[in-house]
Motif scaffolding. Structure first.
Motif, PDB file in Angstrom:
ATOM      1  N   ASP A 491     -60.137  35.965  83.143  1.00 57.03           N
ATOM      2  CA  ASP A 491     -59.692  37.155  83.868  1.00 57.03           C
ATOM      3  C   ASP A 491     -58.983  38.149  82.952  1.00 57.03           C
ATOM      4  O   ASP A 491     -58.833  39.329  83.311  1.00 57.03           O
ATOM      5  CB  ASP A 491     -58.762  36.749  85.015  1.00 57.03           C
ATOM      6  CG  ASP A 491     -57.549  35.964  84.537  1.00 57.03           C
ATOM      7  OD1 ASP A 491     -57.699  35.127  83.610  1.00 57.03           O
ATOM      8  OD2 ASP A 491     -56.444  36.189  85.075  1.00 57.03           O
ATOM      9  N   THR A 495     -63.895  42.487  82.891  1.00 57.35           N
ATOM     10  CA  THR A 495     -63.549  43.523  83.858  1.00 57.35           C
ATOM     11  C   THR A 495     -63.611  42.907  85.258  1.00 57.35           C
ATOM     12  O   THR A 495     -64.239  41.853  85.451  1.00 57.35           O
ATOM     13  CB  THR A 495     -64.537  44.701  83.788  1.00 57.35           C
ATOM     14  OG1 THR A 495     -65.831  44.244  84.222  1.00 57.35           O
ATOM     15  CG2 THR A 495     -64.633  45.259  82.362  1.00 57.35           C
ATOM     16  N   PRO A 496     -62.984  43.546  86.261  1.00 54.83           N
ATOM     17  CA  PRO A 496     -63.062  43.004  87.632  1.00 54.83           C
ATOM     18  C   PRO A 496     -64.510  42.780  88.093  1.00 54.83           C
ATOM     19  O   PRO A 496     -64.812  41.775  88.733  1.00 54.83           O
ATOM     20  CB  PRO A 496     -62.365  44.078  88.471  1.00 54.83           C
ATOM     21  CG  PRO A 496     -61.368  44.687  87.538  1.00 54.83           C
ATOM     22  CD  PRO A 496     -62.052  44.694  86.195  1.00 54.83           C
ATOM     23  N   ALA A 497     -65.425  43.707  87.749  1.00 57.91           N
ATOM     24  CA  ALA A 497     -66.837  43.556  88.152  1.00 57.91           C
ATOM     25  C   ALA A 497     -67.478  42.376  87.435  1.00 57.91           C
ATOM     26  O   ALA A 497     -68.239  41.597  88.032  1.00 57.91           O
ATOM     27  CB  ALA A 497     -67.600  44.843  87.859  1.00 57.91           C
ATOM     28  N   GLU A 498     -67.173  42.240  86.128  1.00 54.34           N
ATOM     29  CA  GLU A 498     -67.734  41.117  85.358  1.00 54.34           C
ATOM     30  C   GLU A 498     -67.184  39.788  85.861  1.00 54.34           C
ATOM     31  O   GLU A 498     -67.917  38.794  85.938  1.00 54.34           O
ATOM     32  CB  GLU A 498     -67.408  41.285  83.877  1.00 54.34           C
ATOM     33  CG  GLU A 498     -68.167  42.419  83.201  1.00 54.34           C
ATOM     34  CD  GLU A 498     -67.651  42.728  81.804  1.00 54.34           C
ATOM     35  OE1 GLU A 498     -68.369  43.418  81.054  1.00 54.34           O
ATOM     36  OE2 GLU A 498     -66.520  42.297  81.464  1.00 54.34           O
ATOM     37  N   LYS A 500     -66.170  39.126  88.930  1.00 51.32           N
ATOM     38  CA  LYS A 500     -66.795  38.828  90.230  1.00 51.32           C
ATOM     39  C   LYS A 500     -68.212  38.287  90.025  1.00 51.32           C
ATOM     40  O   LYS A 500     -68.620  37.319  90.683  1.00 51.32           O
ATOM     41  CB  LYS A 500     -66.829  40.091  91.087  1.00 51.32           C
ATOM     42  CG  LYS A 500     -67.382  39.876  92.506  1.00 51.32           C
ATOM     43  CD  LYS A 500     -67.235  41.145  93.338  1.00 51.32           C
ATOM     44  CE  LYS A 500     -67.664  40.919  94.783  1.00 51.32           C
ATOM     45  NZ  LYS A 500     -69.099  40.647  94.928  1.00 51.32           N
ATOM     46  N   SER A 501     -68.983  38.880  89.101  1.00 54.74           N
ATOM     47  CA  SER A 501     -70.345  38.416  88.826  1.00 54.74           C
ATOM     48  C   SER A 501     -70.338  36.992  88.282  1.00 54.74           C
ATOM     49  O   SER A 501     -71.151  36.157  88.686  1.00 54.74           O
ATOM     50  CB  SER A 501     -71.032  39.348  87.822  1.00 54.74           C
ATOM     51  OG  SER A 501     -71.235  40.622  88.380  1.00 54.74           O
ATOM     52  N   GLN A 503     -67.946  34.773  88.731  1.00 55.53           N
ATOM     53  CA  GLN A 503     -67.485  33.898  89.812  1.00 55.53           C
ATOM     54  C   GLN A 503     -68.641  33.504  90.732  1.00 55.53           C
ATOM     55  O   GLN A 503     -68.818  32.324  91.054  1.00 55.53           O
ATOM     56  CB  GLN A 503     -66.402  34.631  90.619  1.00 55.53           C
ATOM     57  CG  GLN A 503     -65.902  33.859  91.841  1.00 55.53           C
ATOM     58  CD  GLN A 503     -65.049  34.733  92.760  1.00 55.53           C
ATOM     59  OE1 GLN A 503     -65.039  35.956  92.629  1.00 55.53           O
ATOM     60  NE2 GLN A 503     -64.342  34.109  93.687  1.00 55.53           N
ATOM     61  N   GLU A 504     -69.443  34.480  91.152  1.00 62.94           N
ATOM     62  CA  GLU A 504     -70.562  34.200  92.049  1.00 62.94           C
ATOM     63  C   GLU A 504     -71.655  33.402  91.342  1.00 62.94           C
ATOM     64  O   GLU A 504     -72.263  32.506  91.933  1.00 62.94           O
ATOM     65  CB  GLU A 504     -71.121  35.511  92.599  1.00 62.94           C
ATOM     66  CG  GLU A 504     -70.165  36.213  93.547  1.00 62.94           C
ATOM     67  CD  GLU A 504     -70.713  37.542  94.057  1.00 62.94           C
ATOM     68  OE1 GLU A 504     -71.749  38.008  93.511  1.00 62.94           O
ATOM     69  OE2 GLU A 504     -70.114  38.112  94.983  1.00 62.94           O
ATOM     70  N   VAL A 665     -75.251  35.447  83.767  1.00 62.56           N
ATOM     71  CA  VAL A 665     -74.630  36.738  83.466  1.00 62.56           C
ATOM     72  C   VAL A 665     -74.450  36.847  81.959  1.00 62.56           C
ATOM     73  O   VAL A 665     -74.409  35.845  81.242  1.00 62.56           O
ATOM     74  CB  VAL A 665     -73.274  36.890  84.187  1.00 62.56           C
ATOM     75  CG1 VAL A 665     -73.473  37.055  85.682  1.00 62.56           C
ATOM     76  CG2 VAL A 665     -72.361  35.700  83.917  1.00 62.56           C
TER      77      VAL A 665
END
Length: 668
Positions: A491, A495-498, A500-501, A503-504, A665
């Motif tokens: 974290d 980045t927040p978007a990276e 989240k990707s 994490q999913e 990713v």
């Protein structure tokens, strides 16, 4: 073209000349001594002629293979070939040439579990046994040597050498010629499927019930079915994914009756049903405890089946709420399918019942109409109940008939738990007896699977003993994967978007991969702790490995990062280091793995393959420098060939991940 190719071509020409001479001798013998049966001289010449023809077939195949492996006129083919298929063809010709007196000889070629060779032909022992039955005693080792003597010139496009070991094992060592060309094919054309005849295939998967939440019991059918469909689509088949939902039956009478009571204005205003599971439980409680409500529920069933517009509207409202909830799960798991509920087959059930009656295939049994498969044993299908109603057996027969006759399916795949094995065996048997399924034209498979267990070894439940909701399971996966990423400090760098990707990718990937990596027939233990381990055969380890591999070309910069095809065109691949060759030999197993799964529909083969790739890559990367840097961390040398091997590996992993439903990713 290689010198091996020229030698084989000249040898083939000589054999053609020898065959023409022998054929003249056969003609002369026939003219001189007639066509007496068992004539020793004629049999001897004809046997020699047969052997020479087999050897010519071997050489012609070798010439064609050499041309394919080396590239005709400087061009390469676009797809990898099956090494096992090629070796079986080569050894089939050699065995028939060595032992033409044995009809349909055993061709036993397989990947070797030994570290001392790549493949093995284990036919010698079986052939020695067949000869013994003909009162011909021969040592299996001698049989092996005779088979080898009838192989085409070695080395050739696929084989560098062979050795006969122990009691006739023929150890096969792959050559570099095809492996080098295969790496070029991967880099130039991507991962192409092996060529197979295109078929229309229906895959029946997931199958939840309307008005009930999807739970862990639906997980395996959804994941396994989706990956089977992905694999068949990759092979170029026309695949129809069908979600056979439970959207019809007596339970809808109580749901409609409850809806009318709770939301009397439902015809003008959409009822705010947010929790269908609770709604179902409420109606079921009333149905079991209130006789008046039960009576009204049965009346609602009659109205619904009779086509009453108000009842149909209430039914559609309930179904729509369920569909939206199901779709949320399918979106999260990236599963695409078409809904065909039991309601779709209502009119078709009447047709199939009449057809079975007209063919005299139904028997009366205490008021029921039943049908036996062949042989007539076990439990028959109940086609019509004693009250005249239809059953799941009826709808399954109607669905099967619709898929073959209307959808024009060549192959039906039912992904349903193993507890239904006897049922599907009977359905398939009855369909064959009714001439709906033609075994010569249609393939039907029940893809069974075991239950999901908790870490206590019992059926997976919540602490309160309830069935685990699938949405809750996915939510827990997201939470745990984020915890894992934070624990590793990701974290702080993503980045927040990276984040989240990542994490999913980890959450949904580990749930899918853990399921698929087990032999589906067996029950498997669901454990987030084991799924999220970053060592061993887990999605987390493989996703991290893929991300590291993809970063190698990117870190090289220049054309490696921005124009890899230019590097491919300018670089010669030689596979001189043993670990380079081992990695390439692992990658070229792909067509054999894919064809095996298409045959037996076990996805764990693919999981084993991607782990084998990752292991071979680690050995390669530890032994072979791709990028060399000085003390200041500046790049001083790039080994282009090895970077391209990294790129080929990443392409192969990406294709396997896509079939398994994993989403890698670039940063993790």
């Amino acid at each position: 073209m290689s010198s091996d190719y020229d030698i084989q071509l000249k040898h083939a020409e000589l054999l053609e000349y020898e065959i023409s001479v022998l054929q003249k001798q056969i003609s002369d013998v026939k003219n001189n001594i007639g066509l007496e049966e068992n004539n020793p001289e004629l049999e001897k010449i004809m046997m020699e002629n047969t052997k020479l023809k087999h050897r010519l077939a071997i050489l012609n195949r070798a010439v064609a293979n050499e041309s394919t492996a080396s590239g005709s006129s400087g061009e390469s083919t676009s797809e990898l070939i099956s090494i096992l298929d090629e070796l079986r063809e080569i050894f089939t010709d050699a065995i028939k040439s060595a032992y033409p007196e044995i009809p349909n000889p055993p061709i036993l070629v397989a990947q070797s579990s030994s570290k001392f060779c790549d493949y093995q032909c284990n036919s010698a022992m079986k052939i020695a046994q067949l000869l013994k039955e003909k009162n011909i005693k021969v040592n299996p080792n001698e049989v092996g040597r005779k088979i080898v003597a009838n192989l085409p010139a070695i080395p050739n496009a696929y084989i560098s050498k062979v050795e006969v070991a122990g009691p006739g094992f023929i150890n096969i060592f792959l050559g570099k010629s095809y492996a080098i060309n295969a790496m070029k094919m991967i880099l130039e054309n991507g991962i192409q499927p092996p060529k197979v005849p295109r078929q229309r295939i229906v895959v029946d998967l997931s199958a939840p019930n309307i008005a009930k939440e999807m739970h862990v019991g639906h997980l395996r059918s959804t994941i396994i079915g989706d990956s089977i469909a992905r694999l068949l689509e990759f092979l170029g088949h026309d695949v129809l994914r069908i979600n056979h939902v439970g959207d019809w039956g007596t339970q809808f009478g109580m749901l409609i009756a409850h809806l009318k009571d709770i939301f009397p204005n439902y015809l003008n205003e959409s009822p705010p049903i947010s929790d269908l599971q609770a709604f179902y439980k409420e109606s079921k409680l009333r149905f079991d405890s209130d006789e008046a409500f039960k009576k009204r529920s049965y009346a609602c069933v009659v109205d619904l089946q009779g086509g009453d517009p108000n009842s149909l509207k209430a039914w559609n409202m309930i179904c729509d709420v369920s569909r939206k909830e199901f779709q949320k799960i399918y979106d999260r798991l990236d599963v695409k399918l078409i809904e065909r509920g039991e309601s779709f087959y209502q009119d078709r059930m009447k047709v199939v019942v009449k057809e079975l009656e007209d063919k005299g295939l139904l028997e009366d049994d205490e008021g029921r109409k039943i049908m036996w498969g062949e042989p007539a044993e076990g439990i028959p299908l109940t086609i019509v109940k004693s009250d005249g109603g239809f059953t799941y057996d009826t709808s399954d027969m109607a669905a099967l008939k619709q898929r073959i006759q209307e959808e024009k399916a060549d192959w039906l795949v039912y992904v349903v738990d193993s507890g239904q094995a006897t049922h599907f065996q009977t359905v398939f048997s009855c369909a064959k007896r009714a001439k709906i399924v033609n075994p010569d034209k249609h393939r039907v498979d029940h893809v069974g699977f075991g239950v999901v267990l908790g870490e206590d070894g019992k059926k997976f439940k919540t602490r309160s003993g309830d069935t685990v909701k699938l949405s809750s399971l996915l939510d827990e996966g997201l939470k745990r994967s984020l915890d894992k990423l934070v624990e590793k400090g990701r974290d702080q760098v993503l980045t927040p978007a990276e984040l989240k990707s990542a994490q999913e990718s980890i959450a949904y990937g580990c749930i899918r991969y853990s399921d698929l990596s087990y032999n589906r027939i067996n029950a498997y233990t669901f454990s987030f702790d084991k799924m999220l381990e970053d060592k061993g055969n887990t999605a987390v380890y493989l996703l991290y490995a893929y991300t590291r591999i993809k970063s190698i070309a990117r870190n090289c910069g220049g054309d490696f990062a921005n124009n890899i095809q230019k590097v491919v065109a300018e670089t010669t691949i030689q596979l001189e280091h043993e670990k380079e060759f081992k990695l390439a030999k692992t990658l070229i197993k792909f067509p054999d793995v894919i064809k095996l799964i298409a045959k037996d529909l076990f996805l764990h083969h693919l999981c084993e393959f991607v782990y084998e790739i990752s292991t071979a890559f680690t050995e390669f990367y530890d032994a072979c420098y791709c990028i060399e840097k000085n003390k200041e961390g500046e790049i001083v040398k790039i080994n282009a060939e090895r970077v391209l091997l990294c790129e080929a590996t990443s392409l192969m992993l990406a294709k396997c991940f896509d079939i398994l439903g994993l989403k890698p990713v670039h940063k993790i």
